[in-house]
Structure formats: structure tokens, C-alpha cells
Write a protein that holds these residues in place. Sequence first.
Motif, PDB file in Angstrom:
ATOM      1  N   GLU A  29       0.854  -1.182   0.000  1.00  0.00           N
ATOM      2  CA  GLU A  29       0.000   0.000   0.000  1.00  0.00           C
ATOM      3  C   GLU A  29       0.889   1.231   0.000  1.00  0.00           C
ATOM      4  O   GLU A  29       2.066   1.170   0.356  1.00  0.00           O
ATOM      5  CB  GLU A  29      -0.953  -0.008   1.193  1.00  0.00           C
ATOM      6  CG  GLU A  29      -0.282   0.005   2.546  1.00  0.00           C
ATOM      7  CD  GLU A  29      -1.254  -0.188   3.695  1.00  0.00           C
ATOM      8  OE1 GLU A  29      -2.477  -0.060   3.509  1.00  0.00           O
ATOM      9  OE2 GLU A  29      -0.790  -0.461   4.799  1.00  0.00           O
ATOM     10  N   LEU A  30       0.329   2.353  -0.415  1.00  0.00           N
ATOM     11  CA  LEU A  30       1.063   3.613  -0.476  1.00  0.00           C
ATOM     12  C   LEU A  30       0.694   4.447   0.753  1.00  0.00           C
ATOM     13  O   LEU A  30      -0.487   4.740   0.980  1.00  0.00           O
ATOM     14  CB  LEU A  30       0.693   4.376  -1.757  1.00  0.00           C
ATOM     15  CG  LEU A  30       1.432   5.675  -2.004  1.00  0.00           C
ATOM     16  CD1 LEU A  30       2.905   5.414  -2.286  1.00  0.00           C
ATOM     17  CD2 LEU A  30       0.800   6.433  -3.170  1.00  0.00           C
ATOM     18  N   VAL A  31       1.707   4.817   1.545  1.00  0.00           N
ATOM     19  CA  VAL A  31       1.488   5.613   2.755  1.00  0.00           C
ATOM     20  C   VAL A  31       2.403   6.827   2.698  1.00  0.00           C
ATOM     21  O   VAL A  31       3.634   6.692   2.748  1.00  0.00           O
ATOM     22  CB  VAL A  31       1.750   4.795   4.038  1.00  0.00           C
ATOM     23  CG1 VAL A  31       1.558   5.651   5.270  1.00  0.00           C
ATOM     24  CG2 VAL A  31       0.855   3.560   4.071  1.00  0.00           C
ATOM     25  N   THR A  66      -9.939   0.427  -0.741  1.00  0.00           N
ATOM     26  CA  THR A  66      -8.851   1.384  -0.537  1.00  0.00           C
ATOM     27  C   THR A  66      -9.443   2.750  -0.215  1.00  0.00           C
ATOM     28  O   THR A  66     -10.476   3.137  -0.750  1.00  0.00           O
ATOM     29  CB  THR A  66      -7.985   1.454  -1.818  1.00  0.00           C
ATOM     30  OG1 THR A  66      -7.428   0.164  -2.046  1.00  0.00           O
ATOM     31  CG2 THR A  66      -6.874   2.476  -1.693  1.00  0.00           C
ATOM     32  N   LEU A  67      -8.777   3.494   0.658  1.00  0.00           N
ATOM     33  CA  LEU A  67      -9.267   4.799   1.093  1.00  0.00           C
ATOM     34  C   LEU A  67      -8.240   5.873   0.746  1.00  0.00           C
ATOM     35  O   LEU A  67      -7.363   6.187   1.551  1.00  0.00           O
ATOM     36  CB  LEU A  67      -9.533   4.776   2.603  1.00  0.00           C
ATOM     37  CG  LEU A  67     -10.086   6.048   3.221  1.00  0.00           C
ATOM     38  CD1 LEU A  67     -11.406   6.450   2.578  1.00  0.00           C
ATOM     39  CD2 LEU A  67     -10.263   5.871   4.720  1.00  0.00           C
ATOM     40  N   ASP A  75      -4.962   0.565   2.543  1.00  0.00           N
ATOM     41  CA  ASP A  75      -6.007  -0.447   2.540  1.00  0.00           C
ATOM     42  C   ASP A  75      -6.371  -0.765   3.980  1.00  0.00           C
ATOM     43  O   ASP A  75      -5.855  -1.720   4.568  1.00  0.00           O
ATOM     44  CB  ASP A  75      -5.535  -1.722   1.826  1.00  0.00           C
ATOM     45  CG  ASP A  75      -5.541  -1.579   0.325  1.00  0.00           C
ATOM     46  OD1 ASP A  75      -6.389  -0.841  -0.197  1.00  0.00           O
ATOM     47  OD2 ASP A  75      -4.708  -2.213  -0.334  1.00  0.00           O
ATOM     48  N   PRO A  76      -7.260   0.040   4.578  1.00  0.00           N
ATOM     49  CA  PRO A  76      -7.643  -0.264   5.963  1.00  0.00           C
ATOM     50  C   PRO A  76      -8.372  -1.604   6.024  1.00  0.00           C
ATOM     51  O   PRO A  76      -8.901  -2.085   5.019  1.00  0.00           O
ATOM     52  CB  PRO A  76      -8.572   0.889   6.344  1.00  0.00           C
ATOM     53  CG  PRO A  76      -8.892   1.614   5.105  1.00  0.00           C
ATOM     54  CD  PRO A  76      -7.950   1.195   4.037  1.00  0.00           C
ATOM     55  N   LEU A 104     -16.422   7.938   8.684  1.00  0.00           N
ATOM     56  CA  LEU A 104     -16.875   7.906  10.086  1.00  0.00           C
ATOM     57  C   LEU A 104     -16.017   7.052  10.993  1.00  0.00           C
ATOM     58  O   LEU A 104     -15.917   7.304  12.187  1.00  0.00           O
ATOM     59  CB  LEU A 104     -18.327   7.402  10.125  1.00  0.00           C
ATOM     60  CG  LEU A 104     -19.332   8.165   9.266  1.00  0.00           C
ATOM     61  CD1 LEU A 104     -20.693   7.490   9.331  1.00  0.00           C
ATOM     62  CD2 LEU A 104     -19.410   9.620   9.694  1.00  0.00           C
ATOM     63  N   LEU A 105     -15.408   5.997  10.425  1.00  0.00           N
ATOM     64  CA  LEU A 105     -14.618   5.059  11.218  1.00  0.00           C
ATOM     65  C   LEU A 105     -13.599   4.407  10.298  1.00  0.00           C
ATOM     66  O   LEU A 105     -13.939   4.037   9.173  1.00  0.00           O
ATOM     67  CB  LEU A 105     -15.516   3.974  11.831  1.00  0.00           C
ATOM     68  CG  LEU A 105     -14.808   2.808  12.531  1.00  0.00           C
ATOM     69  CD1 LEU A 105     -14.196   3.275  13.842  1.00  0.00           C
ATOM     70  CD2 LEU A 105     -15.794   1.663  12.774  1.00  0.00           C
ATOM     71  N   VAL A 106     -12.366   4.280  10.764  1.00  0.00           N
ATOM     72  CA  VAL A 106     -11.329   3.559  10.009  1.00  0.00           C
ATOM     73  C   VAL A 106     -10.679   2.554  10.964  1.00  0.00           C
ATOM     74  O   VAL A 106     -10.277   2.914  12.070  1.00  0.00           O
ATOM     75  CB  VAL A 106     -10.246   4.513   9.452  1.00  0.00           C
ATOM     76  CG1 VAL A 106      -9.175   3.714   8.716  1.00  0.00           C
ATOM     77  CG2 VAL A 106     -10.857   5.558   8.531  1.00  0.00           C
ATOM     78  N   VAL A 107     -10.615   1.298  10.522  1.00  0.00           N
ATOM     79  CA  VAL A 107      -9.963   0.243  11.312  1.00  0.00           C
ATOM     80  C   VAL A 107      -8.805  -0.298  10.491  1.00  0.00           C
ATOM     81  O   VAL A 107      -8.985  -0.697   9.368  1.00  0.00           O
ATOM     82  CB  VAL A 107     -10.943  -0.892  11.650  1.00  0.00           C
ATOM     83  CG1 VAL A 107     -10.241  -1.989  12.433  1.00  0.00           C
ATOM     84  CG2 VAL A 107     -12.117  -0.365  12.444  1.00  0.00           C
TER      85      VAL A 107
END
Length: 107
Positions: A29-31, A66-67, A75-76, A104-107
Motif C-alpha cells: 500500500e502507499l502511505v 482502498t481509502l 487499505d484499511p 466515520l470510522l477507520v480500522v
Amino acid sequence: MTEPGLAYHWSPGEFLRAFEAGAFDHRVELVEGEIWPVVIGSWHGDAVGQLLASLPRSGVRPTTSTLPTGDSLPDPDCWVRPASAVPVGTVGARLSRWAPEDVLLVV
């Protein structure tokens, strides 16, 4: 004295082109412009499935997509948006970009 090397800063577009061309031999993933490996144990799918099953469905949409955020394409495990939310843009041809207030929420 040795100078530290500069890491390459990937744009989301560059990352997507490389990903779609099959440039990576494992999940990444790209961070913040850096490519990071995604390490997932065998228990991961079950845990995410249980989490998704426990989230409410009324008025919201849980997803594992993906967010895109800034210079990142993480990719949470899952994230939740209002059912009424609409994308505010796209990254590439297939990724929707969402307004921060719609996450609203990310895990």
C-alpha cells in the motif's frame, strides 16, 4: 562522511500504474508517498469478517476498499461512510475519493 539516500516519493498515480502493471510481487500500500508491505496473518480474514458483521447497517456503508487520502492509498481493514455519501473525486479509473467528514470510522 556518508549522506543518507533520499527515498523516492511516489504519487498515487505512479503507484496505481505500477500496481496495475504487476510491478509488485506481494501486497503493498502507499502511505505518504512510500510503499509499505501489507502483512496479513491467516486469522485476518476471519477477524475482519467478524468486525464487519458487528457493524450497524442502518444509514452507513462499511467497506474494505482502498481509502485514498492525500499522498496515500492505504487499505484499511475496514472503514465506514454514511449511506448517503457520494465520492468527491477519483484516483485513477477505479478508486473513489471521499470527503473527510464522510469517513466515520477507520480500522
